[in-house]
Design a protein around this motif. Sequence first.
Motif, short mmCIF file in Angstrom:
data_model
loop_
_atom_site.label_atom_id
_atom_site.label_comp_id
_atom_site.label_asym_id
_atom_site.label_seq_id
_atom_site.Cartn_x
_atom_site.Cartn_y
_atom_site.Cartn_z
N THR A 34 2.73 1.41 4.97
CA THR A 34 1.38 1.16 4.42
C THR A 34 1.52 0.90 2.92
OG1 THR A 34 1.18 3.53 4.04
CG2 THR A 34 0.21 2.70 6.07
N TYR A 37 -0.75 -1.29 -2.62
CA TYR A 37 -0.52 -1.94 -3.91
C TYR A 37 0.81 -1.50 -4.52
CZ TYR A 37 -4.67 -4.40 -3.14
OH TYR A 37 -5.56 -5.28 -2.58
N GLY A 39 2.43 1.27 -5.15
CA GLY A 39 2.64 2.38 -6.09
C GLY A 39 3.85 3.23 -5.72
N HIS A 40 3.88 3.72 -4.48
CA HIS A 40 5.03 4.52 -4.05
C HIS A 40 6.28 3.63 -3.94
CE1 HIS A 40 1.69 7.04 -2.33
NE2 HIS A 40 2.41 7.98 -2.91
N ASP A 58 1.87 -4.16 5.32
CA ASP A 58 0.45 -3.84 5.20
C ASP A 58 -0.33 -4.83 6.05
OD1 ASP A 58 -1.15 -1.93 2.91
OD2 ASP A 58 -2.36 -3.33 4.09
N PHE A 82 1.26 -1.64 11.37
CA PHE A 82 2.61 -1.07 11.36
C PHE A 82 3.18 -0.87 12.76
CE2 PHE A 82 -0.08 2.68 9.82
CZ PHE A 82 -0.12 3.39 11.02
N ASP A 102 1.46 6.20 4.15
CA ASP A 102 0.40 6.78 3.31
C ASP A 102 -0.89 6.21 3.90
OD1 ASP A 102 -1.25 7.55 1.21
OD2 ASP A 102 -0.52 6.01 -0.16
N GLY A 104 -4.79 5.63 5.62
CA GLY A 104 -6.13 5.52 5.03
C GLY A 104 -6.34 4.22 4.27
N GLN A 109 -9.76 -1.61 -1.47
CA GLN A 109 -10.57 -1.79 -0.26
C GLN A 109 -11.93 -1.12 -0.44
OE1 GLN A 109 -7.70 -0.22 2.55
NE2 GLN A 109 -7.12 -2.25 3.26
N GLU A 216 -3.09 3.53 16.47
CA GLU A 216 -1.93 2.98 15.73
C GLU A 216 -0.95 4.09 15.37
OE1 GLU A 216 -0.79 0.16 13.45
OE2 GLU A 216 -1.49 -0.89 15.22
#
Length: 295
Positions: A34, A37, A39-40, A58, A82, A102, A104, A109, A216
């Motif tokens: 997921t 953007y 970040g992780h 994504d 996924f 991650d 949600g 969004q 999912e």
Amino acid sequence: MYNNSMEKLHIPVLLSEVLAILDPHPGESYLDLTAGYGGHASKILDVTRQFKDSCLIDRDQFAVEYLKSEFPSEVNIMHSDFYSAVLQLIECGKTFDIILADFGVSSPQLDMDSRGFSYHHDGPLDMRMDRRQELTAEKIVNHSSERELADIFIRYGEEKPGRAKLLAREIVHHRPIKTTKELVDIIISKSKYSKTHPAARIFQALRIAVNGELDEIAQTLPLLPKVLNKGGRLGIITFHSLEDRLVKDYFKEAASYGEESQLRLINKKPIVAEKSELGINPRARSAKLRAARKD
Ligand SMILES: C[S@@+](CC[C@H](N)C(=O)[O-])C[C@H]1O[C@@H](n2cnc3c(N)ncnc32)[C@H](O)[C@@H]1O
């Protein structure tokens, strides 16, 4: 690779905890189920520097376009849900040292009125993460029976049965409903004061139903050991009890076969955000991180 514009769009939750528990090393391959953007992903790839064997998934076209513009071209960026993506990776025989999910929604969004995810903004009743799919919140709200609506609110919003039925009846009475504001006004007209927004559970329920979120997750979890290398680490961040229960039960089961167990829990209790993070990122309030290792 990590830059501030990513943080402005979406602040990654539990970032230092994710890095500590997934413990990336140079050369390790990374799968982000997921990626949002990035970040992780960006922080992990900054350490591993392993681009060609890493993969970012994504189902949201806006996120994918952003990821393609920010990450090196060697990184495999997949515009897919996924579950389908993991099936494809298994078929190609790909495996990874680190996997992160991650769940949600991302901040963009929620923030874009036109996506229809937020009860704070007025927009079309959409809520699709992947805009190629046909099912929208508008279709569910206007074409489900009263009983189906109540069932969605109970199962995916954990709304009390009496209130779910009352709201379903009111919604059916006011159809057609085209916008998030129209729906919120109907919910508010039937709500007493509460600390949380009266539409929160109904919006969560519709979002889960539109995107098939729990199916999912339930279908994908048992596939993950197949794409995880020996010694590899798997981290999962959930945002509500329905997601967390699926992950907790799966980890418990996967770790319960003694010698034959596929996964060993890294943390027995889920990791939650420190107070200092909550001050910067209220989205972290309900986040829980569970992690396991493949021995
Ligand atoms: C909380 S955000 C992830 C943020 C990301 N970790 C970051 O730091 O930027 C969740 C993302 O997962 C995506 N997503 C949710 N369910 C998905 C699924 N079943 N398949 C693929 N992507 C999914 C959403 O579109 C969203 O972009």
